[in-house]
Design a protein around this motif. Structure first.
Motif, mmCIF file in Angstrom:
data_model
loop_
_atom_site.group_PDB
_atom_site.id
_atom_site.type_symbol
_atom_site.label_atom_id
_atom_site.label_comp_id
_atom_site.label_asym_id
_atom_site.label_seq_id
_atom_site.Cartn_x
_atom_site.Cartn_y
_atom_site.Cartn_z
ATOM 1 N N ASP A 95 0.828 -1.200 0.000
ATOM 2 C CA ASP A 95 0.000 0.000 0.000
ATOM 3 C C ASP A 95 0.867 1.256 0.000
ATOM 4 O O ASP A 95 1.700 1.457 0.894
ATOM 5 N N VAL A 97 1.570 5.246 0.458
ATOM 6 C CA VAL A 97 1.109 6.389 1.230
ATOM 7 C C VAL A 97 1.867 7.606 0.726
ATOM 8 O O VAL A 97 2.888 7.487 0.039
ATOM 9 N N ASP A 229 3.225 2.357 3.790
ATOM 10 C CA ASP A 229 2.733 2.267 5.155
ATOM 11 C C ASP A 229 3.617 1.283 5.922
ATOM 12 O O ASP A 229 3.715 0.118 5.553
ATOM 13 N N GLY A 230 4.286 1.780 6.943
ATOM 14 C CA GLY A 230 5.235 0.941 7.669
ATOM 15 C C GLY A 230 6.674 1.145 7.245
ATOM 16 O O GLY A 230 7.577 0.549 7.828
ATOM 17 N N ARG A 234 10.017 -1.764 3.700
ATOM 18 C CA ARG A 234 9.185 -2.942 3.423
ATOM 19 C C ARG A 234 9.352 -3.428 1.988
ATOM 20 O O ARG A 234 9.070 -4.594 1.698
ATOM 21 N N TRP A 352 5.033 11.850 7.991
ATOM 22 C CA TRP A 352 4.368 10.581 7.685
ATOM 23 C C TRP A 352 3.340 10.263 8.759
ATOM 24 O O TRP A 352 3.692 10.088 9.930
ATOM 25 N N ASP A 353 2.105 10.166 8.366
ATOM 26 C CA ASP A 353 1.056 9.829 9.328
ATOM 27 C C ASP A 353 1.302 8.479 9.976
ATOM 28 O O ASP A 353 1.006 8.281 11.159
ATOM 29 N N TRP A 354 1.848 7.525 9.220
ATOM 30 C CA TRP A 354 2.050 6.192 9.782
ATOM 31 C C TRP A 354 3.068 6.212 10.917
ATOM 32 O O TRP A 354 3.020 5.362 11.816
ATOM 33 N N VAL A 355 3.983 7.192 10.909
ATOM 34 C CA VAL A 355 4.909 7.348 12.031
ATOM 35 C C VAL A 355 4.221 8.086 13.178
ATOM 36 O O VAL A 355 4.272 7.658 14.332
ATOM 37 N N HIS A 357 1.179 8.367 14.047
ATOM 38 C CA HIS A 357 0.055 7.697 14.710
ATOM 39 C C HIS A 357 0.486 6.532 15.603
ATOM 40 O O HIS A 357 -0.360 5.906 16.239
ATOM 41 N N GLN A 358 1.796 6.248 15.640
ATOM 42 C CA GLN A 358 2.236 5.089 16.424
ATOM 43 C C GLN A 358 2.168 5.326 17.928
ATOM 44 O O GLN A 358 1.992 4.372 18.696
#
Length: 472
Positions: A95, A97, A229-230, A234, A352-355, A357-358
């Motif tokens: 995915d 982002v 994402d992540g 990855r 980065w939202d994925w960072v 939001h952790q």
């Protein structure tokens, strides 16, 4: 004899060794492991083996947990407008982002100022966009550029020399240098205009006014950058999983020291291979080709490389509260004047939202140190690097930081420096490698240091090897 069924002749499976298990090597293996067309519409299987000297795959695409938060420690984004990276992510079912913000600030010596929007690697499209960043006389120099049209350039020059000639030294020192430093960890007056900023090279070839040629900033119709994402790390992890599923052998901790040509193929540390793909940094490729392809080795050995240190700091979220934007770029002239070692810092949770939001309690910022020719941070121990990174970040952001965890990574020879005439050098390297037969080269030394460019070069190298094997 009449009536007897001819006995099938076993099909020989060619063996290809890919030296290097970074993204380029894994992509080349992915392309090759799909099989060869034998010229009669039939796919021929290939025995592919990847040999990586380090303990892990992925090259400079790595991630780590810092204070329980995952963050990329190498490249964290790729150009979304080049299809190679986004297409590969889709092929692997990953995915995409996009950054929550790409608005960076630049250090000026009197505080932080927003990086002007719409620049071309720091070259402004108007004097008005840089009046808050440059002294009045330097902004006036930009404004006067259209009055002094240039003759068309016939030969490659450095980015810094060309831009300084058109709009002045201050634009180079305060805008172009930090942006080029972020991409190449190099110096504008030593990097090729043709190879590193082709948009400016196109204007230089036409001549005339640079500002008039650039015109107003084009309307942005979609994201410029993409990540995963992540984390972008990855990408090689997913490739490795899919390669194993195809039966590709992936060996880590297996450095290659000797490459020899034979009448039918190659010997890789004494083991036979029908073909070889080299996917290692320029210095390593030069060493391996020293005897077998000396012309290519000489060209590769002449490519300067830059090493970097990246530090990820986990700090209480309160330390960064209220800060906007994706991070800060530090021009070398400002770093020298203020005693800074950092060349850039990234507010990872903002970008980065994925960072972000952790965790509600912790935040991560990345600090990059080191340019071409600089070895202080590379040779220092982790304790000094961490102290410098935290102090520089606090000075740039104007607040005290209280790191609770950290990670440090050193990317030795991580970025090739595209000197003036680099594209001619690449053509000579490719010609010498192709003449050796059943050999191809890929990696960031060729067509670009970004993820899409490396993927494109790796697929090209795999196709060249496949074509040679099929032709045999």
């Amino acid at each position: 004899m009449a009536g007897m069924t001819p006995r099938a002749v076993p099909r020989v499976v060619p063996r290809v060794v890919v030296v290097g298990g970074g993204l380029s090597g894994l992509v080349a293996a992915w392309e090759l492991s799909g099989g060869l067309d034998d010229g009669h519409g039939l796919d021929v299987a290939v025995d592919v083996e990847v040999l990586e000297a380090s303990p892990v795959l992925g090259g400079v695409l790595q991630r780590a947990d810092v204070g329980g938060l995952t963050v990329d420690l190498g490249a964290e984004s790729m150009l979304a407008r080049r299809p190679e990276g986004t297409d590969l992510a889709g092929e692997l079912g990953l995915d995409l982002v996009h950054p929550a913000t790409t608005r960076a600030a630049v250090a000026t010596g009197t505080g932080l100022r927003p990086l002007p929007a719409g620049t071309v690697m720091g070259v402004p499209r108007s004097a008005e966009s840089v009046r808050d960043l440059l002294p009045a006389a330097d902004a006036d120099r930009v404004a006067a550029e259209p009055e002094h049209p240039a003759e068309p350039l016939a030969h490659d020059v450095s980015v810094g020399d060309y831009v300084a000639d058109r709009v002045g030294d201050a634009v180079v020192d305060r805008l172009v240098e930090p942006l080029l430093g972020g991409v190449y960890a190099g110096h504008a007056r030593r990097l090729s205009l043709q190879a590193t900023v082709p948009a400016l090279w196109a204007h230089a070839r036409r001549g005339g006014s640079l500002l008039r040629g650039l015109g107003p900033a084009p309307q942005v119709t979609g994201p410029v950058f993409a990540g995963l994402d992540g984390g972008l790390a990855r990408l090689p992890l997913a490739l490795a999983d899919r390669l194993r599923a195809r039966g590709v052998t992936l060996r880590t901790g297996t450095g290659v020291t000797r490459l020899e040509r034979t009448p039918t193929g190659w010997l890789v540390d004494g083991r036979p291979a029908d073909a070889v793909v080299l996917a290692v940094p320029a210095p390593a490729a030069a060493r391996l080709l020293g005897t077998a392809v000396p012309a290519a080795a000489a060209e590769l050995g002449a490519v300067e490389t830059a090493s970097m240190v990246i530090t990820a700091l986990a700090v209480p979220a309160a330390d960064l509260v209220g800060l906007q934007g994706s991070g800060v770029l530090v021009p070398p002239v400002i770093a020298a004047a203020e005693g800074l070692r950092a060349k850039a810092l990234t507010l990872s949770g903002n970008k980065w939202d994925w960072v972000g939001h952790q965790s509600p309690d912790l935040a991560v910022l990345r600090v990059s140190l080191g340019r071409a020719g600089e070895t202080e941070a590379l040779e220092a121990d982790d304790a000094d690097v961490l102290r410098w990174a935290a102090a520089d970040a606090g000075q740039l952001l104007g607040r005290d930081l209280h790191p609770v965890d950290h990670a440090v990574v050193r990317w030795v020879d991580g970025l090739p420096q595209y000197a003036v005439g680099h594209l001619d050098r690449v053509a000579r390297i490719r010609s010498a490698v192709a003449a050796a037969g059943h050999l191809a080269l890929c990696g960031s030394v060729l067509d670009g240091v970004g993820v899409p460019a490396c993927i494109g070069a790796a697929r090209r190298a795999a196709r060249e090897v496949a074509a040679g094997l099929a032709g045999r």
